[in-house]
Design a protein around this motif. Structure first.
Motif, PDB file in Angstrom:
ATOM      1  N   LYS A  69      17.102  30.365 -32.846  1.00 24.30           N
ATOM      2  CA  LYS A  69      17.983  29.569 -33.146  1.00 24.30           C
ATOM      3  C   LYS A  69      18.660  29.750 -34.266  1.00 24.30           C
ATOM      4  CE  LYS A  69      12.888  27.493 -32.722  1.00 24.30           C
ATOM      5  NZ  LYS A  69      11.497  26.919 -33.575  1.00 24.30           N
ATOM      6  N   VAL A  70      19.796  28.588 -34.387  1.00 30.56           N
ATOM      7  CA  VAL A  70      20.559  28.713 -35.231  1.00 30.56           C
ATOM      8  C   VAL A  70      19.606  28.525 -37.484  1.00 30.56           C
ATOM      9  CG1 VAL A  70      22.686  28.246 -36.498  1.00 30.56           C
ATOM     10  CG2 VAL A  70      22.548  28.812 -33.916  1.00 30.56           C
ATOM     11  N   HIS A  71      19.997  29.212 -37.800  1.00 30.06           N
ATOM     12  CA  HIS A  71      19.308  28.446 -39.135  1.00 30.06           C
ATOM     13  C   HIS A  71      20.811  28.488 -40.594  1.00 30.06           C
ATOM     14  CE1 HIS A  71      15.341  29.347 -37.788  1.00 30.06           C
ATOM     15  NE2 HIS A  71      15.891  30.610 -37.084  1.00 30.06           N
ATOM     16  N   THR A  72      20.478  27.445 -41.039  1.00 31.56           N
ATOM     17  CA  THR A  72      21.611  27.491 -42.277  1.00 31.56           C
ATOM     18  C   THR A  72      21.001  27.810 -43.513  1.00 31.56           C
ATOM     19  OG1 THR A  72      22.855  26.085 -40.530  1.00 31.56           O
ATOM     20  CG2 THR A  72      23.862  26.281 -42.692  1.00 31.56           C
ATOM     21  N   VAL A  73      21.513  28.388 -44.457  1.00 33.69           N
ATOM     22  CA  VAL A  73      21.912  28.345 -45.601  1.00 33.69           C
ATOM     23  C   VAL A  73      23.075  28.519 -46.220  1.00 33.69           C
ATOM     24  CG1 VAL A  73      21.357  31.000 -47.013  1.00 33.69           C
ATOM     25  CG2 VAL A  73      20.420  30.476 -45.233  1.00 33.69           C
ATOM     26  N   GLU A  74      23.524  27.295 -47.195  1.00 33.59           N
ATOM     27  CA  GLU A  74      23.959  27.079 -48.143  1.00 33.59           C
ATOM     28  C   GLU A  74      24.212  27.762 -49.325  1.00 33.59           C
ATOM     29  OE1 GLU A  74      25.028  22.678 -48.207  1.00 33.59           O
ATOM     30  OE2 GLU A  74      22.768  22.737 -47.461  1.00 33.59           O
ATOM     31  N   ILE A  75      25.034  28.463 -49.792  1.00 33.71           N
ATOM     32  CA  ILE A  75      25.578  28.436 -50.457  1.00 33.71           C
ATOM     33  C   ILE A  75      26.037  27.021 -51.756  1.00 33.71           C
ATOM     34  CG2 ILE A  75      27.105  30.618 -51.850  1.00 33.71           C
ATOM     35  CD1 ILE A  75      27.647  31.191 -48.793  1.00 33.71           C
ATOM     36  N   VAL A 105      33.636  27.662 -55.640  1.00 36.92           N
ATOM     37  CA  VAL A 105      34.335  29.413 -55.396  1.00 36.92           C
ATOM     38  C   VAL A 105      33.522  30.955 -54.187  1.00 36.92           C
ATOM     39  CG1 VAL A 105      34.383  29.317 -58.626  1.00 36.92           C
ATOM     40  CG2 VAL A 105      32.564  30.590 -57.298  1.00 36.92           C
ATOM     41  N   ALA A 106      34.416  31.118 -54.505  1.00 36.71           N
ATOM     42  CA  ALA A 106      34.201  32.366 -53.111  1.00 36.71           C
ATOM     43  C   ALA A 106      33.023  32.708 -53.413  1.00 36.71           C
ATOM     44  CB  ALA A 106      35.620  33.241 -52.943  1.00 36.71           C
ATOM     45  N   HIS A 107      32.129  33.880 -52.072  1.00 34.40           N
ATOM     46  CA  HIS A 107      30.869  33.731 -52.665  1.00 34.40           C
ATOM     47  C   HIS A 107      30.909  35.155 -51.564  1.00 34.40           C
ATOM     48  CE1 HIS A 107      29.388  31.592 -55.548  1.00 34.40           C
ATOM     49  NE2 HIS A 107      29.783  30.997 -55.233  1.00 34.40           N
ATOM     50  N   SER A 122      32.621  38.964 -45.860  1.00 34.62           N
ATOM     51  CA  SER A 122      33.804  39.328 -46.263  1.00 34.62           C
ATOM     52  C   SER A 122      33.731  37.984 -47.304  1.00 34.62           C
ATOM     53  CB  SER A 122      35.208  38.812 -45.685  1.00 34.62           C
ATOM     54  OG  SER A 122      35.166  37.579 -44.877  1.00 34.62           O
ATOM     55  N   ALA A 123      34.706  37.423 -48.367  1.00 34.42           N
ATOM     56  CA  ALA A 123      34.722  36.674 -49.148  1.00 34.42           C
ATOM     57  C   ALA A 123      34.901  35.432 -48.588  1.00 34.42           C
ATOM     58  CB  ALA A 123      35.724  37.153 -50.041  1.00 34.42           C
ATOM     59  N   LEU A 124      34.183  34.511 -48.731  1.00 33.52           N
ATOM     60  CA  LEU A 124      34.212  33.162 -48.165  1.00 33.52           C
ATOM     61  C   LEU A 124      34.644  32.212 -49.174  1.00 33.52           C
ATOM     62  CD1 LEU A 124      30.346  33.285 -46.354  1.00 33.52           C
ATOM     63  CD2 LEU A 124      33.092  33.762 -46.128  1.00 33.52           C
ATOM     64  N   ASP A 133      16.948  41.405 -47.813  1.00 36.16           N
ATOM     65  CA  ASP A 133      17.369  41.077 -48.752  1.00 36.16           C
ATOM     66  C   ASP A 133      19.134  41.667 -48.656  1.00 36.16           C
ATOM     67  OD1 ASP A 133      14.578  41.059 -49.527  1.00 36.16           O
ATOM     68  OD2 ASP A 133      14.890  43.024 -50.210  1.00 36.16           O
ATOM     69  N   TYR A 134      19.310  40.151 -49.525  1.00 28.08           N
ATOM     70  CA  TYR A 134      21.091  40.249 -49.598  1.00 28.08           C
ATOM     71  C   TYR A 134      21.441  39.428 -50.991  1.00 28.08           C
ATOM     72  CZ  TYR A 134      20.342  35.285 -48.110  1.00 28.08           C
ATOM     73  OH  TYR A 134      19.982  34.240 -47.973  1.00 28.08           O
ATOM     74  N   TYR A 135      22.830  39.777 -51.623  1.00 28.62           N
ATOM     75  CA  TYR A 135      22.996  38.799 -52.289  1.00 28.62           C
ATOM     76  C   TYR A 135      24.599  38.885 -52.321  1.00 28.62           C
ATOM     77  CZ  TYR A 135      24.621  43.387 -53.678  1.00 28.62           C
ATOM     78  OH  TYR A 135      25.849  44.616 -53.497  1.00 28.62           O
ATOM     79  N   CYS A 136      25.577  38.422 -53.588  1.00 29.95           N
ATOM     80  CA  CYS A 136      26.313  38.117 -53.604  1.00 29.95           C
ATOM     81  C   CYS A 136      27.191  38.804 -54.405  1.00 29.95           C
ATOM     82  CB  CYS A 136      26.410  36.760 -53.792  1.00 29.95           C
ATOM     83  SG  CYS A 136      28.368  36.279 -54.481  1.00 29.95           S
ATOM     84  N   SER A 137      27.917  39.996 -54.351  1.00 33.67           N
ATOM     85  CA  SER A 137      28.539  40.995 -54.336  1.00 33.67           C
ATOM     86  C   SER A 137      29.312  40.760 -55.865  1.00 33.67           C
ATOM     87  CB  SER A 137      29.172  42.502 -53.850  1.00 33.67           C
ATOM     88  OG  SER A 137      30.603  41.278 -52.769  1.00 33.67           O
ATOM     89  N   LEU A 138      30.069  39.283 -55.983  1.00 32.23           N
ATOM     90  CA  LEU A 138      30.903  38.745 -56.662  1.00 32.23           C
ATOM     91  C   LEU A 138      29.858  37.961 -57.795  1.00 32.23           C
ATOM     92  CD1 LEU A 138      33.067  37.442 -53.949  1.00 32.23           C
ATOM     93  CD2 LEU A 138      33.440  39.088 -55.198  1.00 32.23           C
ATOM     94  N   HIS A 139      28.519  37.616 -57.377  1.00 36.76           N
ATOM     95  CA  HIS A 139      28.232  37.235 -58.468  1.00 36.76           C
ATOM     96  C   HIS A 139      26.253  37.359 -58.704  1.00 36.76           C
ATOM     97  CE1 HIS A 139      31.591  34.135 -57.578  1.00 36.76           C
ATOM     98  NE2 HIS A 139      31.712  34.418 -58.948  1.00 36.76           N
TER      99      HIS A 139
END
Length: 121
Positions: free
Chosen positions: A41-47, A73-75, A88-90, A105-111
């Motif tokens: 399946k394809v799951h969506t995560v919104e930023i 802003v970019a994430h 990459s930066a989105l 686990d994951y995170y945004c390295s910009l924030h």
């Protein structure tokens, strides 16, 4: 009397063959159930609003997670703690897909306050 005995024998043979057929079919059906895996399946995560939504996502191995930046802003999306995978930066409205092989686990390295989790069931 002889006809009655023949009918009993025939009925017994039919029942015996039916039982063999049923056991053979049911065991092969059980094996097929064990072998059958759900389609990926394809799951969506919104930023958005400086968050991953949902922050925790349950998936099956082989599923795809599509990250969509709906923020101003970019994430990016970076595996924690090693950074073994990263987007990459989105920019706003851009997306990135990850095929899931294991929980992470994951995170945004910009924030760095932005965190999320993928759990493989």
């Amino acid at each position: 009397m002889r006809e009655r005995a023949l009918r009993i024998v025939r009925t017994g043979i039919v029942l015996f063959l039916g039982l063999i057929f049923y056991v053979g079919c049911s065991s092969s059906t059980e094996n097929k159930k064990e072998e059958r895996k759900p389609a990926p399946k394809v799951h969506t995560v919104e930023i958005k609003q400086m968050k991953f939504v949902p922050a925790e996502l349950h998936v099956n191995k082989g599923d795809t997670v599509l990250f969509i930046n709906n923020d101003l802003v970019a994430h990016d999306v970076t595996e924690e703690p090693n950074g073994s995978w990263t987007s990459s930066a989105l920019q706003a409205s851009e997306s990135w897909a990850l095929q899931v092989t294991q929980s992470a686990d994951y995170y945004c390295s910009l924030h760095i306050v932005m965190k999320g989790k993928i759990i493989v069931d």
